[in-house]
Write an enzyme that holds these catalytic residues in place. Structure first.
Site, PDB file in Angstrom:
ATOM      1  N   GLY A 127      29.836  41.463  10.675  1.00  0.00           N
ATOM      2  CA  GLY A 127      31.045  41.849  11.390  1.00  0.00           C
ATOM      3  C   GLY A 127      31.941  42.698  10.507  1.00  0.00           C
ATOM      4  N   GLY A 128      33.110  43.006  11.015  1.00  0.00           N
ATOM      5  CA  GLY A 128      34.013  43.916  10.333  1.00  0.00           C
ATOM      6  C   GLY A 128      34.463  43.478   8.959  1.00  0.00           C
ATOM      7  CD  GLU A 129      39.379  42.564   8.179  1.00  0.00           C
ATOM      8  OE1 GLU A 129      39.770  41.388   8.317  1.00  0.00           O
ATOM      9  OE2 GLU A 129      40.151  43.525   8.173  1.00  0.00           O
ATOM     10  CD  GLU A 130      33.981  36.731  10.361  1.00  0.00           C
ATOM     11  OE1 GLU A 130      32.849  36.673  10.882  1.00  0.00           O
ATOM     12  OE2 GLU A 130      34.957  36.101  10.795  1.00  0.00           O
TER      13      GLU A 130
END
Length: 86
Positions: free
Chosen positions: A6-9
């Site tokens: 995911g984006g920030e994971e």
């Protein structure tokens, strides 16, 4: 193994590691991230959710438990490590 999820994971898969050692490693990484001064954004923090592989797990159940632990870390003030051992 480290992978973006995911984006920030991100997901870290630690094989042959006890939950205790995984928690210590996550805390060490969290402190290293907090100590850095990134050129574009400055200081950042990181929250970690950790779990262990249980009998009968699949990728979905494993990620779900880690995600629940991550959101617990965010709910409890962020910039911390939370474990859900199931």
């Amino acid at each position: 193994m480290v992978a973006r999820w995911g984006g920030e994971e991100f997901v870290l898969l630690l094989v042959n590691t006890t939950p205790e050692i995984a928690g210590v490693m996550a805390e060490k990484l969290r402190m290293e991230i907090e100590a850095c001064d990134f050129p574009t954004v400055g200081k950042v923090t990181a929250s970690f959710g950790a779990t262990r592989l249980l009998d009968g797990d699949n990728l979905g159940t494993l990620i779900k438990r880690a995600d629940v632990a991550l959101y617990k870390a965010k709910k409890n003030g962020r910039n911390r490590v939370e474990m859900w051992l199931g």
